[in-house]
Design an enzyme around this catalytic site. Structure first.
Site, PDB file in Angstrom:
ATOM      1  N   ASP A 195      -7.698  -3.058 -69.296  1.00 56.87           N
ATOM      2  CA  ASP A 195      -8.782  -3.533 -68.444  1.00 56.87           C
ATOM      3  C   ASP A 195     -10.024  -3.714 -69.322  1.00 56.87           C
ATOM      4  O   ASP A 195     -10.045  -3.346 -70.495  1.00 56.87           O
ATOM      5  CB  ASP A 195      -9.046  -2.548 -67.308  1.00 56.87           C
ATOM      6  CG  ASP A 195      -9.604  -3.242 -66.073  1.00 56.87           C
ATOM      7  OD1 ASP A 195     -10.308  -4.269 -66.233  1.00 56.87           O
ATOM      8  OD2 ASP A 195      -9.350  -2.772 -64.948  1.00 56.87           O
ATOM      9  N   GLU A 401     -15.810  -3.069 -57.260  1.00 55.55           N
ATOM     10  CA  GLU A 401     -15.491  -1.897 -58.063  1.00 55.55           C
ATOM     11  C   GLU A 401     -16.322  -0.678 -57.663  1.00 55.55           C
ATOM     12  O   GLU A 401     -16.554  -0.429 -56.488  1.00 55.55           O
ATOM     13  CB  GLU A 401     -15.602  -2.239 -59.554  1.00 55.55           C
ATOM     14  CG  GLU A 401     -14.594  -3.313 -59.973  1.00 55.55           C
ATOM     15  CD  GLU A 401     -14.507  -3.469 -61.471  1.00 55.55           C
ATOM     16  OE1 GLU A 401     -13.989  -2.561 -62.141  1.00 55.55           O
ATOM     17  OE2 GLU A 401     -14.939  -4.521 -61.981  1.00 55.55           O
TER      18      GLU A 401
END
Length: 544
Positions: A195, A401
């Site tokens: 990521d 997020e």
């Protein structure tokens, strides 16, 4: 040579980390629709010149306090498994007889997909993003892993590793699960990607020992690394570790082999540039119609009338005067949510082309109906203007997020007061725009009808399609709707299960006669006899 090829993939990956997606928060159990969405997404992504999309997210969200819960299809891994049907939409159907785990991209109109985030990202303690998932191996394999098996069977090209930890061990450094289970047991032959700055987070605080982080991540089995800012440091550390044989050259060769396999499958060497003939695919009407279909099928009707024998929906189109209220009624950015143009999303109607719910309402009602919009009306205004009914559209403001982590899960202000002022005075339907279930119990008794609309994106007419009865409600909850946050985490099957609305709940309505008539199915006969054809549509949906 192998090391240079490996490093040469790093910066090119950065072009791919952008929110190129339809809103995949389709709250429905309709794998065929998901495949169509995948195919449309692939065409639009390819039209931009990008052959790779970071989708689908196959997390199993077990706690709606998690700020990425709307990226997950369900709290139930079985639904998430079925929704992996988006992968052959994005990549194409794998040829008959293909070996398990081998990546496949079927031509210039398809893109490489990415199953993420491996593994357990939806099960962190208290839903805190990038946190620790505390669960035994049986639970991890039984809840969070099954969709990866389905994704691999469907030929997914890449897998992205999660920021989160499993029982205190960072996934970006977990050799047992990345190399041992994903590449070994599941026989995944594509490449594994980190990521964004994922390897930095192996240490706490992040970047405390970058050389160790590079060593731990690459030896764990990560093949491609997203390094947005410190690529020179990464390359230097990686080269040094390889020269010292801390990272064996065989590990680099494996990574390069996997990356090149996917690139060859994608046709990047034969067709490295954008195909300009696909430009007309961007935002075309067929894709908007598909998105509108996804919206109306994803809506979940939670309440319809203060008594069973007096439903409010479908709404009357020929009402003399109606009120539309709420912060989300006329805001395309709020409809779309996070990952829209900017990371955290935006407010406003000039971010992209689309239809707000307010605009859709004005189009749906009779031309003689007066539509009055007031974002935050007071009770006196509501009660003194002779409205036939009101549509209140409220919810969450955009987030993405960790910024979306929430311990209270409340409707954003002034939503609660709008509900009270409007629904306390006249008949109302409340439409909730959100990425997850929110606290409703204090207000639900005031509402005549309640609709979970999730994040409908640009096609607001998908909402009015069912509000006004052109289509019936059919969506079902694929998330448990809790009563209070004190109950969380709470998922279907738990011994303490006591929801406001249970997993799988959703009221249904039928299309009205006006819609059937406009479609030419109902005809008035001059002899005053009306022939009615009854259309039976047997679709089963579970709303996310």
């Amino acid at each position: 040579m192998g090391l240079m090829l490996f490093m040469g993939t790093i910066m090119s990956t950065m072009l791919l980390y952008s929110p190129i997606m339809l809103d995949l928060d389709v709250q429905g159990k309709d794998p065929d629709l998901m495949k169509k969405i995948g195919a449309a997404t692939a065409l639009e992504v390819r039209a931009t010149g990008i052959p790779y999309t970071f989708a689908p997210c196959i997390a199993v969200c077990r706690d709606p306090r998690w700020g990425r819960c709307y990226e997950s299809y369900s709290e139930d891994h079985k639904i998430v498994q079925e929704m992996t049907q988006i992968i052959p939409g994005l990549q194409g159907d794998i040829p008959p007889g293909s070996r398990k785990g081998v990546p496949y991209v079927g031509g210039k109109t398809k893109v490489a997909a990415c199953a993420k985030h491996f593994v357990g990202d939806g099960g962190t303690v208290k839903g805190i993003d990038e946190n620790n998932t505390v669960i035994n191996l049986q639970g991890l394999l039984g809840i969070h892993m099954p969709a990866y098996y389905d994704a691999i069977i469907k030929g997914v090209s890449t897998v992205m590793v999660s920021y989160s930890s499993w029982n205190g061990r960072k996934m970006h450094a977990n050799h047992d699960l990345i190399t041992g289970y994903l590449k070994g047991t599941l026989r995944f032959k594509g490449f594994v990607i980190s990521d964004w700055e994922g390897i930095d987070r192996i240490t706490s605080p992040p970047d405390a020992n970058y050389s160790y982080s590079v060593q731990a991540a690459i030896n764990a089995g990560i093949d491609m690394v997203m390094v947005p800012y410190h690529h020179v440091e990464f390359i230097d550390d990686l080269a040094t570790l390889v020269k010292k044989n801390v990272i064996p050259m065989s590990r680099i060769d494996d990574a390069v082999r996997r990356i090149l396999h996917v690139k060859f499958t994608m046709g990047l060497f034969e067709n490295p540039l954008a195909d300009l003939s696909l430009v007309d695919q961007l935002g075309n009407q067929a894709h908007r119609d598909l998105a509108r279909e996804a919206v109306r099928k994803s809506l979940v009707l939670l309440k319809n009338g203060k008594s069973d024998d007096k439903p409010l929906l479908p709404l009357e189109k020929k009402a003399s005067k109606i009120l539309v209220a709420g912060s989300h009624a006329n805001n395309l950015g709020f409809q779309c949510g996070g990952w829209t143009i900017l990371w955290q999303g935006l407010s406003g109607n000039d971010i992209t082309y689309g239809t707000t719910i307010l605009s859709a309402i004005k189009t749906a009602v009779d031309p003689k109906t007066e539509v009055v919009y007031s974002e935050n009306p007071d009770a006196k205004f509501v009660s003194s203007n002779g409205f036939s009914y009101a549509i209140v559209v409220v919810g969450e403001f955009p987030y993405a997020e960790i910024a979306g982590d929430s311990s209270d899960l409340t409707i954003s202000d002034p939503g609660p007061s709008v509900i009270t002022n409007v629904c306390g005075s006249i008949k109302c339907v409340v439409v909730v725009i959100s990425g997850r279930p929110l606290v409703l119990e204090p207000y639900i008794s005031q509402m005549d009808a309640l609709v979970a609309a999730w994040l409908p994106g640009t096609e607001g007419q998908g909402v009015t399609d069912v509000l006004f009865g052109d289509y019936g409600f059919a969506g079902k909850l694929s998330r448990t709707w809790f009563k209070t946050v004190d109950q969380l985490p709470m998922n279907v099957g738990d011994p303490h299960y006591d929801p406001l609305f249970p997993f799988g709940f959703g009221l249904e309505t039928k299309a009205t006669m006006s819609r059937l008539s406009s479609a030419g199915v109902v005809r008035k006969v001059i002899s005053s006899c009306i022939v009615v054809f009854v259309i039976c549509i047997n679709l089963f949906f579970t709303g996310i």
